[in-house]
Design a protein around this motif. Structure first.
Motif, PDB file in Angstrom:
ATOM      1  N   GLY A   1      31.179  65.184  29.525  1.00  0.00           N
ATOM      2  CA  GLY A   1      31.021  64.637  28.191  1.00  0.00           C
ATOM      3  C   GLY A   1      32.018  63.544  27.888  1.00  0.00           C
ATOM      4  N   ALA A   2      33.135  63.533  28.634  1.00  0.00           N
ATOM      5  CA  ALA A   2      34.163  62.510  28.426  1.00  0.00           C
ATOM      6  C   ALA A   2      34.843  62.220  29.748  1.00  0.00           C
ATOM      7  N   VAL A   3      35.210  60.972  29.944  1.00  0.00           N
ATOM      8  CA  VAL A   3      35.783  60.523  31.213  1.00  0.00           C
ATOM      9  C   VAL A   3      37.050  59.715  30.940  1.00  0.00           C
ATOM     10  N   ILE A   4      38.086  60.017  31.703  1.00  0.00           N
ATOM     11  CA  ILE A   4      39.292  59.199  31.721  1.00  0.00           C
ATOM     12  C   ILE A   4      39.220  58.304  32.953  1.00  0.00           C
ATOM     13  N   VAL A   5      39.421  57.019  32.762  1.00  0.00           N
ATOM     14  CA  VAL A   5      39.517  56.100  33.879  1.00  0.00           C
ATOM     15  C   VAL A   5      40.952  55.574  33.929  1.00  0.00           C
ATOM     16  N   GLN A   6      41.652  55.866  35.010  1.00  0.00           N
ATOM     17  CA  GLN A   6      42.983  55.314  35.229  1.00  0.00           C
ATOM     18  C   GLN A   6      42.808  53.994  35.971  1.00  0.00           C
ATOM     19  N   SER A   7      42.853  52.917  35.198  1.00  0.00           N
ATOM     20  CA  SER A   7      42.595  51.602  35.758  1.00  0.00           C
ATOM     21  C   SER A   7      43.906  50.927  36.135  1.00  0.00           C
ATOM     22  N   TYR A   8      43.831  49.655  36.473  1.00  0.00           N
ATOM     23  CA  TYR A   8      45.008  48.917  36.914  1.00  0.00           C
ATOM     24  C   TYR A   8      45.722  48.249  35.736  1.00  0.00           C
ATOM     25  N   GLY A   9      47.041  48.206  35.800  1.00  0.00           N
ATOM     26  CA  GLY A   9      47.826  47.387  34.889  1.00  0.00           C
ATOM     27  C   GLY A   9      47.474  47.544  33.427  1.00  0.00           C
ATOM     28  N   HIS A  10      47.022  46.448  32.805  1.00  0.00           N
ATOM     29  CA  HIS A  10      46.692  46.420  31.385  1.00  0.00           C
ATOM     30  C   HIS A  10      45.277  46.932  31.101  1.00  0.00           C
ATOM     31  N   GLY A  11      44.697  47.669  32.033  1.00  0.00           N
ATOM     32  CA  GLY A  11      43.347  48.173  31.827  1.00  0.00           C
ATOM     33  C   GLY A  11      42.303  47.410  32.602  1.00  0.00           C
ATOM     34  N   ASN A  12      42.735  46.747  33.652  1.00  0.00           N
ATOM     35  CA  ASN A  12      41.825  45.923  34.440  1.00  0.00           C
ATOM     36  C   ASN A  12      41.044  46.758  35.448  1.00  0.00           C
ATOM     37  N   ALA A  13      39.833  46.311  35.735  1.00  0.00           N
ATOM     38  CA  ALA A  13      38.961  47.021  36.669  1.00  0.00           C
ATOM     39  C   ALA A  13      38.017  46.014  37.319  1.00  0.00           C
ATOM     40  N   PRO A  14      37.477  46.355  38.490  1.00  0.00           N
ATOM     41  CA  PRO A  14      36.499  45.458  39.108  1.00  0.00           C
ATOM     42  C   PRO A  14      35.315  45.226  38.168  1.00  0.00           C
ATOM     43  N   ASP A  15      34.793  44.000  38.128  1.00  0.00           N
ATOM     44  CA  ASP A  15      33.628  43.719  37.298  1.00  0.00           C
ATOM     45  C   ASP A  15      32.345  43.870  38.113  1.00  0.00           C
ATOM     46  N   ASP A  16      32.382  44.841  39.013  1.00  0.00           N
ATOM     47  CA  ASP A  16      31.216  45.171  39.828  1.00  0.00           C
ATOM     48  C   ASP A  16      30.029  45.496  38.917  1.00  0.00           C
ATOM     49  N   THR A  17      28.909  44.831  39.145  1.00  0.00           N
ATOM     50  CA  THR A  17      27.761  44.959  38.247  1.00  0.00           C
ATOM     51  C   THR A  17      27.272  46.398  38.136  1.00  0.00           C
ATOM     52  N   GLY A  18      27.148  47.098  39.262  1.00  0.00           N
ATOM     53  CA  GLY A  18      26.670  48.474  39.227  1.00  0.00           C
ATOM     54  C   GLY A  18      27.595  49.380  38.435  1.00  0.00           C
ATOM     55  N   PHE A  19      28.899  49.197  38.596  1.00  0.00           N
ATOM     56  CA  PHE A  19      29.892  50.002  37.879  1.00  0.00           C
ATOM     57  C   PHE A  19      29.828  49.730  36.378  1.00  0.00           C
ATOM     58  N   ILE A  20      29.831  48.462  36.005  1.00  0.00           N
ATOM     59  CA  ILE A  20      29.826  48.121  34.582  1.00  0.00           C
ATOM     60  C   ILE A  20      28.549  48.593  33.905  1.00  0.00           C
ATOM     61  N   GLU A  21      27.417  48.470  34.575  1.00  0.00           N
ATOM     62  CA  GLU A  21      26.162  48.939  33.992  1.00  0.00           C
ATOM     63  C   GLU A  21      26.148  50.455  33.854  1.00  0.00           C
ATOM     64  N   ALA A  22      26.765  51.171  34.814  1.00  0.00           N
ATOM     65  CA  ALA A  22      26.860  52.630  34.702  1.00  0.00           C
ATOM     66  C   ALA A  22      27.721  53.014  33.505  1.00  0.00           C
ATOM     67  N   VAL A  23      28.807  52.289  33.275  1.00  0.00           N
ATOM     68  CA  VAL A  23      29.641  52.540  32.095  1.00  0.00           C
ATOM     69  C   VAL A  23      28.827  52.298  30.829  1.00  0.00           C
ATOM     70  N   ARG A  24      28.084  51.205  30.813  1.00  0.00           N
ATOM     71  CA  ARG A  24      27.279  50.879  29.628  1.00  0.00           C
ATOM     72  C   ARG A  24      26.239  51.972  29.355  1.00  0.00           C
ATOM     73  N   ARG A  25      25.584  52.468  30.401  1.00  0.00           N
ATOM     74  CA  ARG A  25      24.598  53.542  30.221  1.00  0.00           C
ATOM     75  C   ARG A  25      25.277  54.812  29.707  1.00  0.00           C
ATOM     76  N   TYR A  26      26.449  55.109  30.278  1.00  0.00           N
ATOM     77  CA  TYR A  26      27.164  56.333  29.913  1.00  0.00           C
ATOM     78  C   TYR A  26      27.601  56.297  28.447  1.00  0.00           C
ATOM     79  N   THR A  27      28.244  55.225  28.035  1.00  0.00           N
ATOM     80  CA  THR A  27      28.683  55.133  26.646  1.00  0.00           C
ATOM     81  C   THR A  27      27.496  54.993  25.697  1.00  0.00           C
ATOM     82  N   GLY A  28      26.399  54.388  26.175  1.00  0.00           N
ATOM     83  CA  GLY A  28      25.198  54.271  25.358  1.00  0.00           C
ATOM     84  C   GLY A  28      24.570  55.615  25.059  1.00  0.00           C
ATOM     85  N   ARG A  29      24.777  56.590  25.953  1.00  0.00           N
ATOM     86  CA  ARG A  29      24.286  57.954  25.716  1.00  0.00           C
ATOM     87  C   ARG A  29      25.245  58.761  24.846  1.00  0.00           C
TER      88      ARG A  29
END
Length: 333
Positions: free
Chosen positions: A232-260
């Motif tokens: 129901g909730a996810v913590i992402v430990q990203s890099y530095g100031h909150g940076n992460a790869p802008d990989d299309t599949g990853f970003i779209e999965a995040v968008r689907r997840y938060t959209g739900r």
């Protein structure tokens, strides 16, 4: 008149005895550990059954302890919690965030070695905790360890090798103690904005997971996990100031997840990292619905999301709570 202190003994190394399988919790600590301070404070013990190694901590344990403390806090001048070091910072955060409107000091301590072990740090930590409860009435939750007092929010276990087991990389120590000089304040308490007193409840079915980004396959694995929909909730430990790869599949999965309606809290994997809208590299993750965690560390994030799922928070309410705790200075993107 002596202060009355309620002692919640949950287990941990501080009271352990050797067994055939290694160190395990024992009740003997309650008979002697605080006896030297009986002239200073009155102690009432509550020994949890069973006592646990803190690495066995569950949300049900948290629920049980919160119910006990909510009942006892009005009856006492302070609370001393004896806890294992492995998850002490998580529990300290829980008490700080769930016991809203706290009006008494709650001090957590433990030790790296059992109380009766040679050169144990346990007597030193207990002496410091007792001295703090005797002299300080600040209504906050804190960890006392190795002669220092740390605010609960932002604290982490940082060592298994030395007596300096804890630190608070962002906010530092509030006070320092020696047996000869007592407590000396070194920073002002960082109390959150005032709220109506209440006990926040926990749902033992709350499902929170954490993913740490590393170069390579991690973003693909995280995308698959988000699409599975189990957490129901996810913590992402990203890099530095909150940076992460802008990989299309990853970003779209995040968008689907938060959209739900899933909550995704983005925190830095750096011990003194602050997630904020600094680099363009982090913009895609923010735009996909991730909540920026500011100075939130893993322990605080875990408790926040457990509470969020238990009380049905939206991403907006989660962001508001981060601001109330002064972990973000401006509204997260």
């Amino acid at each position: 008149m002596k202060k009355r202190i309620f002692v919640l003994y949950t287990g941990g190394t501080i009271g352990m005895q050797q067994s055939g399988q290694g160190l395990q919790p024992d009740t003997a600590l309650a008979g002697s550990a605080l006896q030297p301070y009986a002239d200073q404070l009155d102690f009432d013990w509550h020994i949890m059954q069973p006592l646990i190694d803190s690495s066995a901590l569950t949300v049900q344990n948290w629920r049980d302890w919160l119910v006990i403390l909510a009942e006892k806090i009005p009856q006492y001048d302070g609370i001393l919690v004896l806890h294992g070091t492995d998850t002490m910072a998580y529990t300290a955060n829980l008490f700080a965030l769930a016991l809203q409107g706290l009006d008494k000091p709650v001090v957590l301590t433990g030790s790296q070695l059992p109380f009766n072990a040679p050169d144990s740090d346990a007597p030193h930590n207990l002496a410091a905790a007792v001295a703090l409860l005797e002299c300080d009435d600040t209504p906050q939750v804190s960890i006392v360890f190795n002669g220092k007092q740390y605010p609960a929010v932002g604290s982490s276990k940082v060592s298994t090798e030395t007596a300096a087991g804890f630190d608070n990389p962002h906010f530092g120590a509030l006070a320092e103690w020696t047996a000869t000089d007592g407590w000396k304040r070194v920073a002002e308490a960082r109390l959150p904005d005032a709220v109506v007193p209440k006990l926040r409840l926990l749902d033992t079915a709350a499902k929170v997971v954490c993913h740490t980004l590393i170069p390579g396959f991690a973003v693909e694995a995280l995308a698959e996990s988000l699409d599975s929909g189990r957490a129901g909730a996810v913590i992402v430990q990203s890099y530095g100031h909150g940076n992460a790869p802008d990989d299309t599949g990853f970003i779209e999965a995040v968008r689907r997840y938060t959209g739900r309606g899933g909550l995704l809290l983005n925190i830095s994997q750096a011990a003194q990292g602050c997630v904020a809208a600094v680099y363009a590299q982090g913009s895609a993750l923010r735009a996909a619905g991730a909540v920026s965690g500011g100075k939130c560390n893993l322990e605080t994030a875990t408790v926040l999301l457990t509470l969020a799922l238990s009380e049905g928070w939206t991403a907006s309410l989660l962001a508001d709570e981060l601001q109330r705790l002064r972990l973000t200075e401006t509204a997260p993107a």
